[in-house]
Design an enzyme around this catalytic site. Sequence first.
Site, short mmCIF file in Angstrom:
data_model
loop_
_atom_site.label_atom_id
_atom_site.label_comp_id
_atom_site.label_asym_id
_atom_site.label_seq_id
_atom_site.Cartn_x
_atom_site.Cartn_y
_atom_site.Cartn_z
N GLU A 4 50.47 35.48 41.56
CA GLU A 4 49.15 35.59 41.29
C GLU A 4 49.25 36.60 40.29
O GLU A 4 47.87 36.32 39.43
CB GLU A 4 48.54 36.33 42.79
CG GLU A 4 48.44 35.37 43.92
CD GLU A 4 47.50 34.13 43.57
OE1 GLU A 4 46.79 34.21 42.52
OE2 GLU A 4 48.02 33.06 44.13
N TYR A 63 39.90 38.89 44.08
CA TYR A 63 40.63 37.62 44.28
C TYR A 63 42.28 37.69 44.58
O TYR A 63 42.52 36.89 45.60
CB TYR A 63 40.62 36.93 42.82
CG TYR A 63 41.37 35.52 42.75
CD1 TYR A 63 40.67 34.35 43.37
CD2 TYR A 63 42.68 35.49 42.48
CE1 TYR A 63 41.32 33.27 43.51
CE2 TYR A 63 43.26 34.35 42.46
CZ TYR A 63 42.73 33.04 43.00
OH TYR A 63 43.31 32.05 43.05
N ASP A 70 37.79 32.10 42.78
CA ASP A 70 37.94 32.31 40.99
C ASP A 70 36.82 31.31 40.67
O ASP A 70 36.24 30.61 41.23
CB ASP A 70 39.26 32.15 40.64
CG ASP A 70 39.91 30.48 40.71
OD1 ASP A 70 39.26 29.75 41.35
OD2 ASP A 70 40.88 30.40 40.25
#
Length: 220
Positions: A40, A123, A141
């Site tokens: 991520e 996020y 996102d």
Amino acid sequence: MRVPSNSLGFKRLLLRWFRHAGRDLPWRATRDPYRVLVSEFMLQQTQVSRVAEYYPRFLQRYPTVHDLANARPQSVREAWDGLGYYRRAENLHRLAQVVVKQHDGRVPDRPDVLRTLPGVGPYTAAAVATFAYQKRAAPVDTNIARVLRRVFRPRLADGVRGERTLAALALAVLPHRPRAAWEFNQALMDLGATMCKARRPDCPRCPVRGACQTGRGARG
Ligand code: SF4
């Protein structure tokens, strides 16, 4: 937030498509929270194809959160070379140290706790909670926001971008079973990246067109 009437149909079509056409990405094969976190961080500002190249190398060098926490800053920077935006590497390094010192080496599973870690925003916190722990969290996102806007056409009461509305919508349409929620979140990303692109959505070939409020009216 009321669940939109096309939500069930959309879920069915999306999951059916994802199960045979989802992208085979290296970080989807793991539920290890540290490894999910690394992916991520890399994906925050770098294209998927580039991350797919660097991700295995980085993990070969730092296979665990302890290995990364104990690394020298210069070595971490070298391992990040080619991905750019080195601030992410610094944050990830500091995050590993915090996880080792304050969380007994275990990456937290709650989004609110994850958000206290260096470099982790809403996020990334939701992404780690769902992709590593299969928690009921919905990372939104720009790609996912676009898909949700087009499929459900929500009234964005909180402004043009409607972040709060879209976050609530993403949770309202999320499947309840943990495995299905994991798949659904991954599938939304794939749909946004391959079909429902920003400039030219490919509605004629899109697998969820039958349940999409925008696609139904599109030509072709
Ligand atoms: S039908 Fe078109 S607008 Fe709807 S999700 Fe698919 S590509 Fe996007």
